[in-house]
Write a protein that holds these residues in place. Structure first.
Motif, PDB file in Angstrom:
ATOM      1  N   GLU A  42     -23.300 -73.559   9.253  1.00 24.36           N
ATOM      2  CA  GLU A  42     -23.095 -74.273   7.987  1.00 24.36           C
ATOM      3  C   GLU A  42     -23.130 -73.313   6.801  1.00 24.36           C
ATOM      4  OE1 GLU A  42     -25.129 -77.890   5.397  1.00 24.36           O
ATOM      5  OE2 GLU A  42     -25.439 -77.810   7.567  1.00 24.36           O
ATOM      6  N   ASN A  43     -24.077 -72.375   6.816  1.00 23.54           N
ATOM      7  CA  ASN A  43     -24.153 -71.390   5.737  1.00 23.54           C
ATOM      8  C   ASN A  43     -22.924 -70.480   5.731  1.00 23.54           C
ATOM      9  OD1 ASN A  43     -26.664 -72.347   4.917  1.00 23.54           O
ATOM     10  ND2 ASN A  43     -27.794 -70.891   6.204  1.00 23.54           N
ATOM     11  N   ILE A  44     -22.467 -70.125   6.929  1.00 26.10           N
ATOM     12  CA  ILE A  44     -21.277 -69.270   7.026  1.00 26.10           C
ATOM     13  C   ILE A  44     -20.056 -70.001   6.484  1.00 26.10           C
ATOM     14  CG2 ILE A  44     -19.721 -68.124   8.658  1.00 26.10           C
ATOM     15  CD1 ILE A  44     -22.204 -67.635  10.440  1.00 26.10           C
ATOM     16  N   LEU A  45     -19.925 -71.275   6.814  1.00 23.60           N
ATOM     17  CA  LEU A  45     -18.773 -72.049   6.353  1.00 23.60           C
ATOM     18  C   LEU A  45     -18.813 -72.275   4.841  1.00 23.60           C
ATOM     19  CD1 LEU A  45     -18.438 -74.669   9.240  1.00 23.60           C
ATOM     20  CD2 LEU A  45     -17.091 -72.595   8.863  1.00 23.60           C
ATOM     21  N   LYS A  46     -19.997 -72.403   4.273  1.00 26.57           N
ATOM     22  CA  LYS A  46     -20.113 -72.525   2.814  1.00 26.57           C
ATOM     23  C   LYS A  46     -19.610 -71.258   2.127  1.00 26.57           C
ATOM     24  CE  LYS A  46     -23.972 -75.822   2.493  1.00 26.57           C
ATOM     25  NZ  LYS A  46     -25.396 -75.989   2.121  1.00 26.57           N
ATOM     26  N   ALA A  47     -19.992 -70.126   2.666  1.00 28.70           N
ATOM     27  CA  ALA A  47     -19.520 -68.860   2.101  1.00 28.70           C
ATOM     28  C   ALA A  47     -18.014 -68.722   2.269  1.00 28.70           C
ATOM     29  CB  ALA A  47     -20.245 -67.699   2.778  1.00 28.70           C
ATOM     30  N   ASN A  48     -17.520 -69.136   3.436  1.00 30.24           N
ATOM     31  CA  ASN A  48     -16.090 -69.069   3.688  1.00 30.24           C
ATOM     32  C   ASN A  48     -15.306 -69.974   2.744  1.00 30.24           C
ATOM     33  OD1 ASN A  48     -13.672 -70.269   5.845  1.00 30.24           O
ATOM     34  ND2 ASN A  48     -13.830 -68.078   5.480  1.00 30.24           N
ATOM     35  N   LYS A  49     -15.884 -71.109   2.390  1.00 30.78           N
ATOM     36  CA  LYS A  49     -15.228 -72.027   1.457  1.00 30.78           C
ATOM     37  C   LYS A  49     -14.994 -71.350   0.114  1.00 30.78           C
ATOM     38  CE  LYS A  49     -15.607 -76.631  -0.613  1.00 30.78           C
ATOM     39  NZ  LYS A  49     -16.447 -77.849  -0.763  1.00 30.78           N
ATOM     40  N   GLN A  50     -15.963 -70.539  -0.327  1.00 27.40           N
ATOM     41  CA  GLN A  50     -15.787 -69.800  -1.576  1.00 27.40           C
ATOM     42  C   GLN A  50     -14.605 -68.839  -1.478  1.00 27.40           C
ATOM     43  OE1 GLN A  50     -20.128 -68.467  -1.597  1.00 27.40           O
ATOM     44  NE2 GLN A  50     -19.799 -68.764  -3.788  1.00 27.40           N
ATOM     45  N   ASP A  51     -14.503 -68.163  -0.347  1.00 24.94           N
ATOM     46  CA  ASP A  51     -13.384 -67.242  -0.151  1.00 24.94           C
ATOM     47  C   ASP A  51     -12.051 -67.979  -0.129  1.00 24.94           C
ATOM     48  OD1 ASP A  51     -14.953 -64.935  -0.046  1.00 24.94           O
ATOM     49  OD2 ASP A  51     -15.282 -65.122   2.115  1.00 24.94           O
ATOM     50  N   LEU A  52     -12.025 -69.135   0.522  1.00 20.81           N
ATOM     51  CA  LEU A  52     -10.783 -69.907   0.609  1.00 20.81           C
ATOM     52  C   LEU A  52     -10.357 -70.441  -0.752  1.00 20.81           C
ATOM     53  CD1 LEU A  52     -11.366 -71.894   3.932  1.00 20.81           C
ATOM     54  CD2 LEU A  52      -9.730 -70.037   3.545  1.00 20.81           C
ATOM     55  N   GLU A  53     -11.313 -70.870  -1.556  1.00 17.92           N
ATOM     56  CA  GLU A  53     -10.985 -71.344  -2.897  1.00 17.92           C
ATOM     57  C   GLU A  53     -10.380 -70.222  -3.734  1.00 17.92           C
ATOM     58  OE1 GLU A  53     -14.703 -72.899  -4.218  1.00 17.92           O
ATOM     59  OE2 GLU A  53     -14.429 -74.859  -3.238  1.00 17.92           O
ATOM     60  N   ALA A  54     -10.949 -69.041  -3.616  1.00 16.14           N
ATOM     61  CA  ALA A  54     -10.420 -67.885  -4.347  1.00 16.14           C
ATOM     62  C   ALA A  54      -9.037 -67.503  -3.826  1.00 16.14           C
ATOM     63  CB  ALA A  54     -11.371 -66.702  -4.228  1.00 16.14           C
ATOM     64  N   ALA A  55      -8.850 -67.604  -2.506  1.00 19.74           N
ATOM     65  CA  ALA A  55      -7.555 -67.269  -1.913  1.00 19.74           C
ATOM     66  C   ALA A  55      -6.467 -68.214  -2.398  1.00 19.74           C
ATOM     67  CB  ALA A  55      -7.664 -67.324  -0.387  1.00 19.74           C
ATOM     68  N   THR A  56      -6.787 -69.498  -2.473  1.00 16.02           N
ATOM     69  CA  THR A  56      -5.821 -70.482  -2.974  1.00 16.02           C
ATOM     70  C   THR A  56      -5.497 -70.219  -4.438  1.00 16.02           C
ATOM     71  OG1 THR A  56      -6.669 -72.130  -1.418  1.00 16.02           O
ATOM     72  CG2 THR A  56      -5.372 -72.942  -3.276  1.00 16.02           C
ATOM     73  N   HIS A  57      -6.534 -69.924  -5.202  1.00 13.97           N
ATOM     74  CA  HIS A  57      -6.344 -69.641  -6.628  1.00 13.97           C
ATOM     75  C   HIS A  57      -5.476 -68.405  -6.837  1.00 13.97           C
ATOM     76  CE1 HIS A  57      -7.291 -69.390 -10.922  1.00 13.97           C
ATOM     77  NE2 HIS A  57      -7.583 -68.114 -10.737  1.00 13.97           N
ATOM     78  N   ASN A  58      -5.619 -67.420  -5.954  1.00 14.45           N
ATOM     79  CA  ASN A  58      -4.867 -66.171  -6.073  1.00 14.45           C
ATOM     80  C   ASN A  58      -3.533 -66.198  -5.336  1.00 14.45           C
ATOM     81  OD1 ASN A  58      -6.838 -64.863  -7.672  1.00 14.45           O
ATOM     82  ND2 ASN A  58      -8.047 -64.398  -5.846  1.00 14.45           N
ATOM     83  N   HIS A  59      -3.179 -67.366  -4.788  1.00  7.66           N
ATOM     84  CA  HIS A  59      -1.873 -67.587  -4.150  1.00  7.66           C
ATOM     85  C   HIS A  59      -1.622 -66.635  -2.980  1.00  7.66           C
ATOM     86  CE1 HIS A  59      -1.016 -70.207  -7.555  1.00  7.66           C
ATOM     87  NE2 HIS A  59      -1.273 -69.204  -8.373  1.00  7.66           N
ATOM     88  N   LEU A  60      -2.641 -66.450  -2.134  1.00  2.00           N
ATOM     89  CA  LEU A  60      -2.449 -65.638  -0.935  1.00  2.00           C
ATOM     90  C   LEU A  60      -1.491 -66.338   0.020  1.00  2.00           C
ATOM     91  CD1 LEU A  60      -5.984 -64.206  -0.070  1.00  2.00           C
ATOM     92  CD2 LEU A  60      -4.226 -63.269  -1.557  1.00  2.00           C
ATOM     93  N   SER A  61      -0.844 -65.561   0.876  1.00  2.00           N
ATOM     94  CA  SER A  61       0.131 -66.120   1.810  1.00  2.00           C
ATOM     95  C   SER A  61      -0.543 -67.043   2.819  1.00  2.00           C
ATOM     96  CB  SER A  61       0.842 -64.987   2.556  1.00  2.00           C
ATOM     97  OG  SER A  61      -0.058 -64.333   3.431  1.00  2.00           O
ATOM     98  N   ALA A  62       0.272 -67.896   3.425  1.00  2.00           N
ATOM     99  CA  ALA A  62      -0.256 -68.817   4.438  1.00  2.00           C
ATOM    100  C   ALA A  62      -0.848 -68.055   5.610  1.00  2.00           C
ATOM    101  CB  ALA A  62       0.853 -69.752   4.922  1.00  2.00           C
ATOM    102  N   ALA A  63      -0.206 -66.934   6.001  1.00  2.00           N
ATOM    103  CA  ALA A  63      -0.726 -66.125   7.113  1.00  2.00           C
ATOM    104  C   ALA A  63      -2.087 -65.544   6.770  1.00  2.00           C
ATOM    105  CB  ALA A  63       0.258 -65.008   7.446  1.00  2.00           C
ATOM    106  N   MET A  64      -2.247 -65.055   5.531  1.00  2.00           N
ATOM    107  CA  MET A  64      -3.519 -64.477   5.111  1.00  2.00           C
ATOM    108  C   MET A  64      -4.609 -65.551   5.084  1.00  2.00           C
ATOM    109  SD  MET A  64      -4.719 -61.433   4.035  1.00  2.00           S
ATOM    110  CE  MET A  64      -3.586 -60.487   3.016  1.00  2.00           C
ATOM    111  N   ILE A  65      -4.273 -66.724   4.577  1.00  2.00           N
ATOM    112  CA  ILE A  65      -5.258 -67.808   4.512  1.00  2.00           C
ATOM    113  C   ILE A  65      -5.662 -68.257   5.910  1.00  2.00           C
ATOM    114  CG2 ILE A  65      -5.585 -70.231   3.836  1.00  2.00           C
ATOM    115  CD1 ILE A  65      -4.038 -69.601   1.278  1.00  2.00           C
ATOM    116  N   ASP A  66      -4.701 -68.271   6.841  1.00  2.00           N
ATOM    117  CA  ASP A  66      -5.023 -68.652   8.222  1.00  2.00           C
ATOM    118  C   ASP A  66      -6.025 -67.665   8.822  1.00  2.00           C
ATOM    119  OD1 ASP A  66      -4.598 -70.053  10.822  1.00  2.00           O
ATOM    120  OD2 ASP A  66      -3.728 -68.131  11.386  1.00  2.00           O
ATOM    121  N   ARG A  67      -5.817 -66.378   8.588  1.00  3.95           N
ATOM    122  CA  ARG A  67      -6.741 -65.377   9.117  1.00  3.95           C
ATOM    123  C   ARG A  67      -8.113 -65.484   8.467  1.00  3.95           C
ATOM    124  NH1 ARG A  67      -2.778 -60.024   9.228  1.00  3.95           N
ATOM    125  NH2 ARG A  67      -1.626 -60.591  11.105  1.00  3.95           N
TER     126      ARG A  67
END
Length: 415
Positions: A42-67
């Motif tokens: 759960e703690n790992i997924l919370k941290a990952n959520k922060q990374d995903l939000e930043a990735a979406t905001h920075n318009h990373l590619s779908a392949a990068m977001i999948d990884r």
């Protein structure tokens, strides 16, 4: 002393402590790490959520977001990978007899850790656990420098591993995460040849080139995966379709996904209309040579120089060839030495393909998606080397060790 020099010196010191641990001690730590990863997912997924939000905001590619994306299932897969590493034979200390020499000396070789390995990677948080486990089991300290895209996830995973190391009275510096993704620090890191023995970059072609050209430390390159499926004149076309769809559509943003389809001209008219229907349903964009384009609606026609792309998405290049030799020539020109697949019922053709194709993994009637350390029996992999020194293909425990000579005599001197 700078931050980087302090980190690398501590890692080098810690690695010496790891080198004397028994296999049983190392396995106990790894199994505890696997349990802790699940318990703290759960703690790992919370941290990952922060990374995903930043990735979406920075318009990373779908392949990068999948990884970049972690799920409960993927965290569990990380834990399983650590358990697999614990279950594998320990290469450290393995002996290879070279026998008695004419002088009377006895010669053996023994597997030993490399020392300190530096992993440089981008949006791949699972590398933190995989590399940490593999380096730990093989007796190496590891320095993990992830990209800013995955920093929160990497730090959360490393924190779990550090808690377990502390529980066993082992230094946290055995698994070090560089806490700042600043490019200047990366450049400094790649100059620490007195404390780091090997650098392994994983990521896009730009990252690999940057590390290769700027490192003062030996680099094992993990270049792009331009993987092909060749459908031979004697292929089972039902099997070929299964291999194609699994290799292209199951997970597109990974290096063992198919990027090219090569079809023998004598089976093209029977096979490619079915491929067109399947690709239309799966929404796969087709780029093709002029002959192959006639079988697909709206295909983009490629010039000779436009083959060899790594799409990392629902997109593929298709080519019709006149014979087996032409298929080999295409792979030789446009492949990336990663993984190549043939679909054929002719055992002699299959054997020739495996002998003549220059790739780290060459498959017959099996999906390119099996080009993975776990699927090939290595446990978690640290990456797939597309150069040949000193490893080629998926790198597991043995690839993270080297051999030293052990010589025993009875007073012999050389005349």
């Amino acid at each position: 002393m700078t931050l980087i020099k302090a980190l690398t010196k501590k890692a080098a010191t810690a690695a010496k402590q790891l080198a004397i641990l028994s296999t049983e001690q190392k396995n106990a730590v790894l199994l505890e790490i696997a349990n802790a990863l699940r318990e703290q997912s759960e703690n790992i997924l919370k941290a990952n959520k922060q990374d995903l939000e930043a990735a979406t905001h920075n318009h990373l590619s779908a392949a990068m977001i999948d990884r970049l994306t972690l799920t409960t299932e993927r965290v569990n897969e990380m834990a399983k990978g650590v358990e697999q590493v614990a279950s594998l034979p320990d290469p450290v200390g393995a002996l290879r007899e070279l026998g008695q020499q004419p002088s009377g000396i006895m010669v053996r070789k023994m597997r030993v850790p490399l020392g300190v390995i530096c992993m440089i990677y981008e949006a791949r948080p699972n590398v933190t656990a995989d590399a940490g486990a593999l380096c730990f089991k093989s007796g190496n300290g590891v320095i993990l420098r992830g990209g800013k895209e995955a920093l929160n996830s990497a730090m959360a995973i490393a924190q779990v591993m550090h808690q377990v190391l502390n529980k066993f009275d082992l230094p946290a510096e055995l698994i070090t995460v560089v806490p700042d993704p600043d490019r200047a620090l990366l450049l400094e890191l790649m100059q620490q040849k007195n404390d780091i023995d090997l650098i392994i970059p994983r990521g896009g072609e730009g990252l690999i080139e940057f590390v290769t050209h700027n490192s003062a430390i030996p680099v094992i390159q993990h270049f792009k995966g331009v993987c092909h499926l060749y459908v031979d004149v004697e292929a089972d076309l039902d099997i070929a379709m299964q291999l194609l769809l699994n290799g292209k559509t199951q997970r597109t943003g990974v290096c063992n996904a198919l990027e090219g389809l090569i079809v023998h001209r004598d089976v093209a008219s029977a096979f490619l209309p079915k491929v067109n229907a399947a690709f239309d349903k799966a929404k796969v964009r087709v780029n093709a040579c002029e002959r192959a384009a006639t079988f697909f609606e709206g295909a983009n026609i490629l010039s000779e120089s436009e083959f060899g792309e790594e799409y990392l998405g629902l997109e593929i290049a298709v080519r019709i060839v006149d014979d087996f030799a032409a298929a080999l020539a295409h792979i030789d020109q446009f492949g990336s030495h990663h993984t190549e697949v043939i679909c054929t019922q002719n055992s002699q053709t299959a054997a020739q393909f495996q002998m003549r194709v220059d790739a780290s993994v060459v498959m017959v009637n099996a999906s390119s998606r099996f080009s993975d350390g776990g699927q090939l029996g290595l446990g978690a992999e640290i990456g797939i080397a597309t150069t040949k020194l000193h490893a080629y293909g998926p790198m597991g425990l043995e690839s993270l060790t080297t051999e030293k000579y052990l010589v025993e005599g009875k007073g012999q001197i050389r005349p």
